[in-house]
Structure formats: structure tokens, C-alpha cells
Enzyme design. Structure first.
Site, mmCIF file in Angstrom:
data_model
loop_
_atom_site.group_PDB
_atom_site.id
_atom_site.type_symbol
_atom_site.label_atom_id
_atom_site.label_comp_id
_atom_site.label_asym_id
_atom_site.label_seq_id
_atom_site.Cartn_x
_atom_site.Cartn_y
_atom_site.Cartn_z
ATOM 1 N N LYS A 18 0.833 -1.218 0.000
ATOM 2 C CA LYS A 18 0.000 0.000 0.000
ATOM 3 C C LYS A 18 0.866 1.267 0.000
ATOM 4 C CE LYS A 18 -2.083 -1.281 3.891
ATOM 5 N NZ LYS A 18 -1.544 -2.632 4.117
ATOM 6 N N ARG A 94 -10.750 0.365 8.167
ATOM 7 C CA ARG A 94 -10.379 -1.040 8.351
ATOM 8 C C ARG A 94 -11.459 -1.828 9.053
ATOM 9 N NH1 ARG A 94 -4.028 -2.128 8.654
ATOM 10 N NH2 ARG A 94 -3.492 -0.101 7.923
ATOM 11 N N ARG A 129 11.648 -5.071 5.233
ATOM 12 C CA ARG A 129 11.312 -3.665 4.979
ATOM 13 C C ARG A 129 12.153 -2.720 5.828
ATOM 14 N NH1 ARG A 129 5.295 -1.732 5.458
ATOM 15 N NH2 ARG A 129 5.422 -3.064 7.283
ATOM 16 N N ARG A 158 10.589 -0.944 11.442
ATOM 17 C CA ARG A 158 9.417 -0.819 12.309
ATOM 18 C C ARG A 158 9.389 -1.927 13.355
ATOM 19 N NH1 ARG A 158 4.198 0.071 8.572
ATOM 20 N NH2 ARG A 158 3.292 -1.483 9.948
ATOM 21 N N ARG A 169 -0.893 -9.203 12.662
ATOM 22 C CA ARG A 169 -1.515 -8.151 11.848
ATOM 23 C C ARG A 169 -2.349 -8.763 10.733
ATOM 24 N NH1 ARG A 169 3.961 -5.611 10.635
ATOM 25 N NH2 ARG A 169 2.918 -4.561 8.904
HETATM 26 P P1 AP5 Z 1 4.735 -1.467 1.916
HETATM 27 O O1 AP5 Z 1 4.422 -0.674 0.712
HETATM 28 O O2 AP5 Z 1 5.429 -0.809 3.044
HETATM 29 O O3 AP5 Z 1 3.419 -2.268 2.417
HETATM 30 P P2 AP5 Z 1 2.103 -1.736 3.163
HETATM 31 O O4 AP5 Z 1 0.953 -2.466 2.551
HETATM 32 O O5 AP5 Z 1 2.070 -0.266 3.202
HETATM 33 O O6 AP5 Z 1 2.400 -2.385 4.580
HETATM 34 P P3 AP5 Z 1 2.130 -1.916 6.067
HETATM 35 O O7 AP5 Z 1 2.873 -2.910 6.900
HETATM 36 O O8 AP5 Z 1 2.464 -0.489 6.274
HETATM 37 O O9 AP5 Z 1 0.644 -2.181 6.251
HETATM 38 P P4 AP5 Z 1 -0.089 -2.408 7.584
HETATM 39 O O10 AP5 Z 1 -1.477 -2.366 7.150
HETATM 40 O O11 AP5 Z 1 0.326 -3.634 8.316
HETATM 41 O O12 AP5 Z 1 0.456 -1.235 8.512
HETATM 42 P P5 AP5 Z 1 -0.081 0.224 8.828
HETATM 43 O O13 AP5 Z 1 1.093 1.087 8.948
HETATM 44 O O14 AP5 Z 1 -1.141 0.616 7.902
HETATM 45 O O15 AP5 Z 1 5.602 -2.720 1.412
HETATM 46 C C1 AP5 Z 1 6.117 -3.674 2.319
HETATM 47 C C2 AP5 Z 1 7.533 -4.095 1.878
HETATM 48 O O16 AP5 Z 1 7.447 -4.793 0.636
HETATM 49 C C3 AP5 Z 1 8.484 -2.927 1.622
HETATM 50 O O17 AP5 Z 1 9.763 -3.290 2.042
HETATM 51 C C4 AP5 Z 1 8.453 -2.725 0.099
HETATM 52 O O18 AP5 Z 1 9.672 -2.219 -0.398
HETATM 53 C C5 AP5 Z 1 8.202 -4.136 -0.386
HETATM 54 N N1 AP5 Z 1 7.370 -4.153 -1.583
HETATM 55 C C6 AP5 Z 1 6.290 -3.360 -1.856
HETATM 56 N N2 AP5 Z 1 5.761 -3.666 -3.055
HETATM 57 C C7 AP5 Z 1 6.537 -4.683 -3.552
HETATM 58 C C8 AP5 Z 1 6.479 -5.443 -4.769
HETATM 59 N N3 AP5 Z 1 5.527 -5.217 -5.708
HETATM 60 N N4 AP5 Z 1 7.403 -6.420 -4.943
HETATM 61 C C9 AP5 Z 1 8.355 -6.652 -4.014
HETATM 62 N N5 AP5 Z 1 8.448 -5.962 -2.833
HETATM 63 C C10 AP5 Z 1 7.546 -4.990 -2.617
HETATM 64 O O19 AP5 Z 1 -0.723 -0.023 10.258
HETATM 65 C C11 AP5 Z 1 0.072 -0.313 11.377
HETATM 66 C C12 AP5 Z 1 -0.790 -0.519 12.607
HETATM 67 O O20 AP5 Z 1 -1.499 0.685 12.905
HETATM 68 C C13 AP5 Z 1 -1.873 -1.583 12.509
HETATM 69 O O21 AP5 Z 1 -1.366 -2.866 12.803
HETATM 70 C C14 AP5 Z 1 -2.876 -1.088 13.538
HETATM 71 O O22 AP5 Z 1 -2.463 -1.413 14.843
HETATM 72 C C15 AP5 Z 1 -2.807 0.410 13.377
HETATM 73 N N6 AP5 Z 1 -3.792 0.926 12.417
HETATM 74 C C16 AP5 Z 1 -3.545 1.351 11.140
HETATM 75 N N7 AP5 Z 1 -4.687 1.723 10.536
HETATM 76 C C17 AP5 Z 1 -5.680 1.556 11.441
HETATM 77 C C18 AP5 Z 1 -7.085 1.765 11.417
HETATM 78 N N8 AP5 Z 1 -7.706 2.203 10.313
HETATM 79 N N9 AP5 Z 1 -7.786 1.478 12.525
HETATM 80 C C19 AP5 Z 1 -7.196 1.018 13.651
HETATM 81 N N10 AP5 Z 1 -5.864 0.799 13.741
HETATM 82 C C20 AP5 Z 1 -5.110 1.058 12.651
#
Ligand code: AP5
Length: 222
Positions: A18, A94, A129, A158, A169
Site C-alpha cells: 500500500k 479497516r 522492509r 518498524r 496483523r
Molecule cells: P509497503 O508498501 O510498506 O506495504 P504496506 O501495505 O504499506 O504495509 P504496512 O505494513 O504499512 O501495512 P499495515 O497495514 O500492516 O500497517 P499500517 O502502517 O497501515 O511494502 C512492504 C515491503 O514490501 C516494503 O519493504 C516494500 O519495499 C516491499 N514491496 C512493496 N511492493 C513490492 C512489490 N511489488 N514487490 C516486491 N516488494 C515490494 O498499520 C500499522 C498498525 O497501525 C496496525 O497494525 C494497527 O495497529 C494500526 N492501524 C492502522 N490503521 C488503522 C485503522 N484504520 N484502525 C485502527 N488501527 C489502525
């Protein structure tokens, strides 16, 4: 075509790409990128009461309670709407209650992108990552390595990017995603995220241009 305001949501499992795709989308289309995870990490970093509470949930891979996250995202979103720019909402909503909170504000997307990536790939993406605190860019030790030794030396990781936490997660994601999909089924597009990032982005560009053509036709119809 004149200026169009795009309203896009992007969802997918942890590490499905994402944030990576959001970097590419905002660079090309100039939308306001609102990431619920980034907003929460910023709150944690400033050490407020909300930040402390949020961190407890994030460390367990659980959703942070709505009383913290809903207002946080809402304020950013309303700011973006006010500036009459488009928005790109990442990792929000979410849950059904979060999508209902947006409905109450009459905020709906024109496009809901769901990145599909198999579970076994997510773990390796997550543990490899790294972040550049200077540019904010997302890297991966294998798939998107840093361009220079200088950048490599300052990368951070992270706390929730361990195999154990990614699995938690992922469970949380699976327990909640169906309800969100149901809310946006009229505008949902599945994108195969298990391809090189440029290929994934090419498909997203195609979806956005289809959307823009649709918008233009509507506007120019007599
Ligand atoms: P990356 O692009 O960083 O992936 P991402 O989908 O953004 O992953 P996140 O881990 O940030 O998602 P998440 O939903 O777990 O965490 P969030 O921060 O939203 O890519 C990942 C890796 O893969 C990178 O190294 C990249 O280089 C590589 N990559 C990317 N594309 C690639 C490809 N095509 N091929 C190869 N490699 C690739 O949330 C964190 C926490 O916050 C949650 O656990 C929760 O506790 C809280 N939270 C967030 N949103 C909410 C909400 N709406 N409500 C309540 N709690 C929330």
C-alpha cells in the site's frame, strides 16, 4: 480535461504494498496521501496519551480503538477536502464502524483498490522492509535496496515488522476486511500485488485513467 479531484482508497494485507504504491500514486497525481498507520506512528513518536495507548494495540497487531483513530483521520481528510484536492486514503477504513463513520460525513471513494498478495510473501516483505527517516521512502533489503551506502546506513525498521507480529496483523486484517469490502463493493478493484512494483503501478494507472475518462464523459455530457 479540467482539474479532477480523485478520491481513492487503498487496502490490502500488511506489507501488500500500500505505502509503496501510494508513493507512486501521489508523485503522479498529486493527491493528499492520508495513511492511518503513519498518523498513528507520528502520534506514538510525540508521546501523547493517545500515542501511548495506540502503541499498546499496534504492538499486538490489533486495531487501535476508534476513539483515537477516527478523529485523527477525519481531521486530515476534511482538510484535504477543504483544499479541494483529491485524496488517497491508505489503511482506512479497516472496519465496518470506520466505513460507517465516513458515510456519516458523506465521504465515499470513486475507486477502492485492494492489493492481493499471498500470505507467505507478506512475511518476507515485512521483515526485509526498511524506512529512510530523511526522505520517508520505503525500501526492502532484497526487493527495493537503498541507492547509496549513505542511505543504507540511516535506514530504520518498524517494531511490528517481525514474523510473529506480521502474523498477528494478518489475522486482524482477515477478521475485518470482508466488512470493508462489502461497504465499497460498487467501486472495488482487485489488483494482483504479487508482481514487481512498476507492474502493479501500471495497472493502478490504468484504473485511474479509466476513472478519469468516466468522470470527463459525465462532465462533458450535454
Ligand atoms: P509497503 O508498501 O510498506 O506495504 P504496506 O501495505 O504499506 O504495509 P504496512 O505494513 O504499512 O501495512 P499495515 O497495514 O500492516 O500497517 P499500517 O502502517 O497501515 O511494502 C512492504 C515491503 O514490501 C516494503 O519493504 C516494500 O519495499 C516491499 N514491496 C512493496 N511492493 C513490492 C512489490 N511489488 N514487490 C516486491 N516488494 C515490494 O498499520 C500499522 C498498525 O497501525 C496496525 O497494525 C494497527 O495497529 C494500526 N492501524 C492502522 N490503521 C488503522 C485503522 N484504520 N484502525 C485502527 N488501527 C489502525
Amino acid at each position: 480535461a479540467g482539474k479532477q479531484t480523485l478520491r481513492i482508497m487503498i487496502s490490502g494485507a500488511p506489507a501488500s504494498g500500500k505505502g509503496t504504491q501510494c508513493e507512486l500514486i501521489t508523485a503522479k497525481y498529486g493527491l493528499t496521501h492520508i495513511s492511518a498507520g503513519d498518523l498513528l506512528r507520528a502520534e506514538v513518536a510525540t508521546g501523547t496519551d493517545d500515542g501511548k495507548k495506540a502503541q499498546e494495540y499496534m504492538q499486538k497487531g490489533m486495531l487501535v480503538p476508534n476513539e483515537i483513530v477516527v478523529t485523527m483521520v477525519k481531521n486530515k481528510l476534511l482538510e484535504a477536502v477543504d483544499q479541494s484536492g483529491g485524496w488517497l486514503l491508505d489503511g482506512y477504513p479497516r472496519s465496518l464502524s470506520q466505513s460507517m463513520a465516513l458515510d456519516a460525513l458523506d465521504i465515499r471513494p470513486q475507486l477502492f483498490i485492494l492489493l492481493d498478495v499471498p500470505d507467505e510473501i507478506l512475511v518476507q516483505r515485512s521483515v526485509g522492509r526498511r524506512y529512510d527517516p530523511v526522505s520517508g521512502k520505503i525500501y526492502h533489503l532484497m526487493y527495493a535496496p537503498p541507492e547509496t551506502p549513505e542511505i543504507a546506513a540511516r535506514l530504520t525498521q518498524r517494531l511490528d515488522d517481525t514474523e510473529e507480529k506480521v502474523k498477528l496483523r494478518l489475522q486482524t486484517h482477515k477478521a475485518n476486511v470482508a466488512a470493508v469490502i462489502e461497504s465499497y463493493k460498487d467501486v472495488i478493484k482487485h489488483v494482483d500485488g504479487n508482481r514487481p512494483k512498476a507492474e502493479v503501478f501500471a495497472e493502478i494507472e490504468k484504473l485511474i485513467s479509466e476513472l478519469q475518462e468516466g468522470v470527463t464523459e459525465e462532465v462533458s455530457a450535454p
